[in-house]
Structures are given as C-alpha cells and as structure tokens.
Design a protein around this motif. Sequence first.
Motif, PDB file in Angstrom:
ATOM      1  N   LYS A  29       0.854  -1.179   0.000  1.00 41.73           N
ATOM      2  CA  LYS A  29       0.000   0.000   0.000  1.00 41.73           C
ATOM      3  C   LYS A  29       0.894   1.234   0.000  1.00 41.73           C
ATOM      4  O   LYS A  29       2.051   1.184   0.428  1.00 41.73           O
ATOM      5  N   TYR A  30       0.356   2.338  -0.465  1.00 42.57           N
ATOM      6  CA  TYR A  30       1.033   3.622  -0.304  1.00 42.57           C
ATOM      7  C   TYR A  30       0.706   4.175   1.088  1.00 42.57           C
ATOM      8  O   TYR A  30      -0.423   4.028   1.567  1.00 42.57           O
ATOM      9  N   TYR A  31       1.707   4.793   1.691  1.00 42.43           N
ATOM     10  CA  TYR A  31       1.472   5.458   2.981  1.00 42.43           C
ATOM     11  C   TYR A  31       1.554   6.958   2.712  1.00 42.43           C
ATOM     12  O   TYR A  31       2.640   7.508   2.498  1.00 42.43           O
ATOM     13  N   VAL A  32       0.400   7.606   2.697  1.00 42.97           N
ATOM     14  CA  VAL A  32       0.295   8.989   2.244  1.00 42.97           C
ATOM     15  C   VAL A  32       0.238   9.924   3.450  1.00 42.97           C
ATOM     16  O   VAL A  32      -0.526   9.697   4.394  1.00 42.97           O
ATOM     17  N   THR A  33       1.058  10.976   3.397  1.00 49.83           N
ATOM     18  CA  THR A  33       1.014  12.032   4.407  1.00 49.83           C
ATOM     19  C   THR A  33       0.402  13.277   3.774  1.00 49.83           C
ATOM     20  O   THR A  33       0.880  13.754   2.738  1.00 49.83           O
ATOM     21  N   PHE A  34      -0.649  13.803   4.395  1.00 47.55           N
ATOM     22  CA  PHE A  34      -1.363  14.957   3.853  1.00 47.55           C
ATOM     23  C   PHE A  34      -0.863  16.253   4.489  1.00 47.55           C
ATOM     24  O   PHE A  34      -0.140  16.253   5.491  1.00 47.55           O
ATOM     25  N   ARG A  35      -1.265  17.374   3.892  1.00 51.59           N
ATOM     26  CA  ARG A  35      -0.812  18.674   4.361  1.00 51.59           C
ATOM     27  C   ARG A  35      -1.212  18.950   5.810  1.00 51.59           C
ATOM     28  O   ARG A  35      -0.533  19.681   6.528  1.00 51.59           O
ATOM     29  N   ASP A  36      -2.322  18.371   6.245  1.00 55.11           N
ATOM     30  CA  ASP A  36      -2.760  18.620   7.618  1.00 55.11           C
ATOM     31  C   ASP A  36      -2.081  17.692   8.616  1.00 55.11           C
ATOM     32  O   ASP A  36      -2.405  17.687   9.810  1.00 55.11           O
ATOM     33  N   GLY A  37      -1.121  16.907   8.130  1.00 52.26           N
ATOM     34  CA  GLY A  37      -0.404  15.987   9.000  1.00 52.26           C
ATOM     35  C   GLY A  37      -1.029  14.612   9.106  1.00 52.26           C
ATOM     36  O   GLY A  37      -0.430  13.700   9.679  1.00 52.26           O
ATOM     37  N   GLY A  38      -2.226  14.444   8.566  1.00 51.91           N
ATOM     38  CA  GLY A  38      -2.876  13.149   8.595  1.00 51.91           C
ATOM     39  C   GLY A  38      -2.164  12.141   7.711  1.00 51.91           C
ATOM     40  O   GLY A  38      -1.500  12.506   6.733  1.00 51.91           O
ATOM     41  N   LYS A  39      -2.276  10.896   8.075  1.00 48.64           N
ATOM     42  CA  LYS A  39      -1.625   9.824   7.314  1.00 48.64           C
ATOM     43  C   LYS A  39      -2.648   8.737   7.004  1.00 48.64           C
ATOM     44  O   LYS A  39      -3.588   8.514   7.769  1.00 48.64           O
ATOM     45  N   ARG A  40      -2.424   8.065   5.887  1.00 46.95           N
ATOM     46  CA  ARG A  40      -3.397   7.038   5.493  1.00 46.95           C
ATOM     47  C   ARG A  40      -2.720   6.014   4.579  1.00 46.95           C
ATOM     48  O   ARG A  40      -1.941   6.362   3.696  1.00 46.95           O
TER      49      ARG A  40
END
Length: 561
Positions: A29-40
């Motif tokens: 899976k990709y581990y994505v970090t968003f601008r708000d600091g959230g990760k998914r």
Amino acid sequence: MNLDPSHPEGEVWTYQTDVELPAGFYEYKYYVTFRDGGKRFVGDPCARYGGTENQNSAFVIGGSRPAGNTVTQVVGGRKSLRDLVIYELMIDDFTDEYRGYRAPLRAVVDKLDYLKSTLGINAILFLPWTAWPNPRFNWGYIPYQYFSVEFRYTNDLNAPAEKLSLLKKLITECHQRGIHVIMDGVFNHIGDVEPEEELANGFPYRWLYQDPQDCPFVGRFGGLFPGLVDLDYNNTCTQEFIEDVCRYWIDNFNIDGIRFDNTPNYWINDDERGLPTLLKSIRTHVPDLNFSLTLEHLSFEASYVVNQTKASSYWNNGLWQLCFEQLQNGSLKSSIVGALNTHVGLEGDRVATLYISNHDHSHVAWQAGVRAASREYKGSLLWYRTQPYAIALFTSPGVPMIQNGQEFAEDYWLMEDDEGSARRVKPRPLRWDFQSDNIGKQLLPIYAKLIEIRLNHPSLRSDNFYPSKWEDWQTQFDPEGYGVSSENQLLIYHRWGSTSTGTLERFIVVLNFSDSDRIVDVPFPDNGNWQDLLDGRSVNVSNYKLLGWKVTSNWGNIFFK
C-alpha cells in the motif's frame, strides 16, 4: 524513489529495493502524508493484482513471463452478436463444487468442452472478474481496482505466482474452441466504505485526497446507486480513466465484447459525456463491429439509447418478466408477441439480448414450481413448464442468453428486493450431478437441440417476425390463425430469412403453454412438406393449413421449410 517526468503516460515514480526479492506474491500500500499531518494507507488504483485482504495492491515476482501468456484470437474470427448463443457464467458458483484448491479461473477450463460440445454455446458472458473490496463471496458489481483481476478467482495454492496468466489462459482456451469471451464492466459506481483508522477501504483514488469528497472521480453525474459511490463523468479524468480500463482489458486479454452494467445511471439524454463518449471511444479503438457493446439499460428508452450510441445491443427484460409472471399465474398474456418481436425500435444491425432468467433473479426452474393460486412451491419438479419459454427464446429475433445451470434445471430462489438488507448476493453453487438426474437428463438435451437449431439456421437469427404488430387487447388468433389464443394458452408465429447462399428459410413456431394437449389449425405461408425440427417428423400442408394438429402440453413445434 525516482521520478521520470518524460514517460509518455505522464510522471512515473519508481522504487528499487535494497535486496533482490525472491519469487512470490507481494502485497503493498502507499502510505500517504497529507498537508494537515494526517496519514493514510491507500491502495494503488492502477495495480494489476489485488491482495488477499484490506484492499491491498500486489505484484508478482517470478512465475510465467507476460510474453508467454499472449491471448489468441477466437478461432474463425469474431462473429456478429446475432450469431451467438451466450452462456452467463458466475465464476465462483460455476466452479464451487469441483475446483478443490485450484483457482476458479483454472477450474473453469474443465467445463469448456461441456459448454461447447455437449451444450453447444459459442459465447460466455463472465460476471465481473475485476477486484472487489473484501475477500468474501461477491457477484463482482462493487469494483474498486479496475485493472486487477479478483484475487479470489486467481488464488491457486499450487501456483501462487500465477494470477493474470490464469485469465489469459482461460480466454485462450475459450478462443481455441470458438467461444467468444464477453467481459462484464461495472463503470457506473465503485465499492467504497469509510476508513478504519488509517486504513483506506475501497476505490483508491478517492482516498488519495485529504478530504475524499474532493476526489473528482466520484460524485453525482446521472442517477444514483443506493449504498455505493457513483463515478462522476462530469469530469474528464473519470471519462479517461474508464476508457483506459476498457482499452487495458481489450488490448491485453483480447476479449470479444463488453456488457455494461447499470447504464441508465451514466446516461443523460443530449449529453455526450458518460456512456456515449465511452462507447464511441471503444468503437474507435476497436472498429471491428463484431466486438459487441451491450447495455444493461432496463428502461423504456433502451432501444433509443442503443440507436443513439455505438452500442450493439441491450438487455431486454420483456420475455423474462412475462415468463416469471405467467409461470406463477398459469396464464398467457397477449403481450408475449411484443416481448418476442424484439427488433421493434432498433435500427440497422442492432439486436436485443433476451433471456428467461439471469443472475439477478431466481432460476427459471424454481419459478416453474410456483403456483400463486394453489400456493404450491415445487421448484424444478415442474421443470417441464419452462419448455415453451425455452423454445420461444431460441426462435425469436435477438441474442439468446441462458444462466449457468439453467440447462439442467438448477433451481435456486433469489429475493427480487432485499430492501437494503444486503441479502440478495449469496452463493448459488451449481450442483453438477443435476445434469444426470431424472430432470437434468431430460432438459439438457432439449437445450442442446435448441442451440443446435439456432446456430444451424441463420434465418432464425434474422429480424423477421410475424405478426409484426399485436395489441394487448388481442386475445384470439388473427383471421389467418397467427398470434395468441389466451384462452387455450397457444402462441403461433412465423419467422423467415435467407441463408448465406440466398436460400429462403421459413419457420412456423407453435407453442402450448398450458398443462393440457391442445388441438389447433396451424396456418402456413406455403403448401407442401414441412419438418418439425424438434422431433424430426414431416407434415404435408395443403390449402395453407394444417388442420386438427395436436400440440403437446408445455411443448411446441418448430416447423421448417
């Protein structure tokens, strides 16, 4: 990670592992970090392999090479859709009883000789093989990885590295037997649910956005599918994505057609986006008119939509509806004439696809045993009541399709409306010993005979049908003796056309839907000897009538000259 901005498909990121990976099946899976600091954690929307769980993506190291898994063309070349007899096959149910630990795609091959040589079909419509978001049983109509074949169908304990190769080998085996392969494409909606903590579930593109509502791939376009997320054809990215999906399966797997699920929801009249553009794009990519494009457009406007687009056909519910209603009520409606004359409203070489049951409904053999008035539920014990409907199916204009197991009276019940309970989609594994029991051994040869008659006589695949006009108030034969006698539950119609050499073929079809033998004067367009293709008997017609003919109960005749 390395970026290649010059790739013809756009920007491509690559990653090389520190160690050499041994042969095997790897999930990621990709581990994505968003601008708000959230990760998914998010799946790969372009993955060619679906994982075993948690909507993982996957890749294969080792196994057979792609160059060794090319798919051949169908032997003899593709035929026109009207020249096909289609078998609707649900991969899981079809192989459940005999596959053991093998992948279902591998096990389907075991029965191809039966389908081609014993039954006689020349096309298979496979229910969706693209990946769905969980490892449980599913019909496949909630896709989430459009480029991936469903892991459940490819999981072979003896060959874990073989996945897409199994589908290619299956299609090649079909093509070598002259069997067309039609893919079921679900391009209106996707399977998607809310994430559990950081784990995204379902359609990956949606979860690559910090706020999934910002994803341009999903949203309201035409209709809405309750409980699922719709694709938004207002946006070019969605249109191009689905077009890429279709080209992928066409180019890499050499399929012979696509059946488009639930098309009313991405069709808007006078709007080229959605369905019209998709069909046009595919037809441009595959100019072969024998590559079929069939719509599941279950609405009054279906023939209009087919005429206005590049579609070849649409699913016509008319015969199925009357069949199920009449079996339950023990009646014959005069509207059956219109239900059989399916070319009405269609232009050119377009045809309707018709059936007396499919995956969305109970098996027709189960319906045969339902008697509303007496509240009897005998299922396939009354299988013989389906015979005149089967004869009608194979002697009507359009493309006949049968549900897997229909040919030997498989008889599962299925609720028509589960009222949101999600209890409709359930396994219905074929019970293959039904082929040789007291019912199956009588019905299977009938289907094989009807398919043989259909394929041997091109004029039965023509659009010609008489009486061409019939009103619902007409409950008696017309002055010539054609049409419906509702009281006696009799139906008589004329079919005709020319062979490839120009020879005229004519057929008079006489059907008795009642439980009693009937005596009837049968009209004919010509005198002389006519042969009943069902039992081989010949009759001599004079004065354009066959007087006092006895039609056996729940049976019929196909008179040919």
